[in-house]
Write a protein that holds these residues in place. Structure first.
Motif, PDB file in Angstrom:
ATOM      1  N   LYS A 105       0.829  -1.182   0.000  1.00  0.00           N
ATOM      2  CA  LYS A 105       0.000   0.000   0.000  1.00  0.00           C
ATOM      3  C   LYS A 105       0.879   1.254   0.000  1.00  0.00           C
ATOM      4  O   LYS A 105       0.665   2.152  -0.785  1.00  0.00           O
ATOM      5  N   TYR A 106       1.863   1.291   0.936  1.00  0.00           N
ATOM      6  CA  TYR A 106       2.723   2.465   1.036  1.00  0.00           C
ATOM      7  C   TYR A 106       3.601   2.610  -0.205  1.00  0.00           C
ATOM      8  O   TYR A 106       3.844   3.711  -0.685  1.00  0.00           O
ATOM      9  N   ARG A 107       4.076   1.496  -0.708  1.00  0.00           N
ATOM     10  CA  ARG A 107       4.925   1.543  -1.906  1.00  0.00           C
ATOM     11  C   ARG A 107       4.160   2.097  -3.093  1.00  0.00           C
ATOM     12  O   ARG A 107       4.688   2.900  -3.858  1.00  0.00           O
ATOM     13  N   THR A 108       2.925   1.651  -3.242  1.00  0.00           N
ATOM     14  CA  THR A 108       2.107   2.124  -4.355  1.00  0.00           C
ATOM     15  C   THR A 108       1.900   3.630  -4.267  1.00  0.00           C
ATOM     16  O   THR A 108       2.041   4.342  -5.268  1.00  0.00           O
ATOM     17  N   CYS A 109       1.602   4.107  -3.073  1.00  0.00           N
ATOM     18  CA  CYS A 109       1.397   5.553  -2.884  1.00  0.00           C
ATOM     19  C   CYS A 109       2.670   6.329  -3.224  1.00  0.00           C
ATOM     20  O   CYS A 109       2.611   7.354  -3.921  1.00  0.00           O
ATOM     21  N   ARG A 110       3.817   5.863  -2.733  1.00  0.00           N
ATOM     22  CA  ARG A 110       5.069   6.561  -3.016  1.00  0.00           C
ATOM     23  C   ARG A 110       5.413   6.503  -4.500  1.00  0.00           C
ATOM     24  O   ARG A 110       5.914   7.479  -5.060  1.00  0.00           O
ATOM     25  N   ARG A 111       5.163   5.355  -5.133  1.00  0.00           N
ATOM     26  CA  ARG A 111       5.454   5.231  -6.564  1.00  0.00           C
ATOM     27  C   ARG A 111       4.596   6.228  -7.351  1.00  0.00           C
ATOM     28  O   ARG A 111       5.082   6.928  -8.245  1.00  0.00           O
ATOM     29  N   GLN A 112       3.312   6.309  -7.002  1.00  0.00           N
ATOM     30  CA  GLN A 112       2.425   7.248  -7.701  1.00  0.00           C
ATOM     31  C   GLN A 112       2.873   8.687  -7.470  1.00  0.00           C
ATOM     32  O   GLN A 112       2.842   9.508  -8.396  1.00  0.00           O
ATOM     33  N   MET A 113       3.309   8.999  -6.259  1.00  0.00           N
ATOM     34  CA  MET A 113       3.785  10.360  -5.972  1.00  0.00           C
ATOM     35  C   MET A 113       5.052  10.657  -6.769  1.00  0.00           C
ATOM     36  O   MET A 113       5.224  11.763  -7.289  1.00  0.00           O
ATOM     37  N   ARG A 168       4.080  11.348 -10.393  1.00  0.00           N
ATOM     38  CA  ARG A 168       3.469  12.670 -10.560  1.00  0.00           C
ATOM     39  C   ARG A 168       4.508  13.788 -10.485  1.00  0.00           C
ATOM     40  O   ARG A 168       4.431  14.769 -11.209  1.00  0.00           O
TER      41      ARG A 168
END
Length: 134
Positions: free
Chosen positions: A1-9, A12
């Motif tokens: 979950k955290y990895r996905t959020c950081r990857r998306q950030m 962007r």
């Protein structure tokens, strides 16, 4: 979950210096490090008390093995009939575990197992056993 959020950030923001597989997920925050150290210190303090009410002859691996060596030399038939070679690992297991609580082979300055007093005591007992059998 955290990895996905950081990857998306990162995607962007256009951050290009990230290397896949080099994650910071395993890094602890300062409060987590402090809490871990506190828990570790409490555990080590408790481990020192485990054998405090045990007679010294029964919480020292070298002394225990010496008693078994004497038994073997004085009463070899009884020693053999008791299957001591099968019993010793179970008998010594708790004593060794207590001594290994703080051992961490991933630290830079860790003690090798072969250098630990309990290991040398077992090694000497095994050598004495082999010498007397030959």
């Amino acid at each position: 979950k955290y990895r996905t959020c950081r990857r998306q950030m990162r995607e962007r923001s256009g951050e290009a210096d990230h290397h896949e597989g080099m994650s910071s997920d395993d890094e602890l925050t300062p409060p987590e490090v402090t809490e871990f150290q506190k828990s570790k210190d409490n555990l080590l303090e408790d481990s020192r008390k485990v054998f405090e009410d045990v007679h010294a002859d029964f919480c020292d691996i070298r002394k225990i093995l010496l008693k078994f060596q004497e038994w073997k030399e004085k009463f070899p038939d009884s020693y053999c009939d008791a299957y001591i070679s099968f019993c010793l690992p179970k008998l010594l297991n708790p004593l060794i575990r207590v001594q290994l609580i703080n051992w961490n082979p991933l630290e830079q300055n860790f003690t090798e197992l072969e250098e630990m007093p309990w290991f040398r005591a077992i090694e000497e007992f095994s050598d004495a056993k082999n010498v007397s059998e030959s």
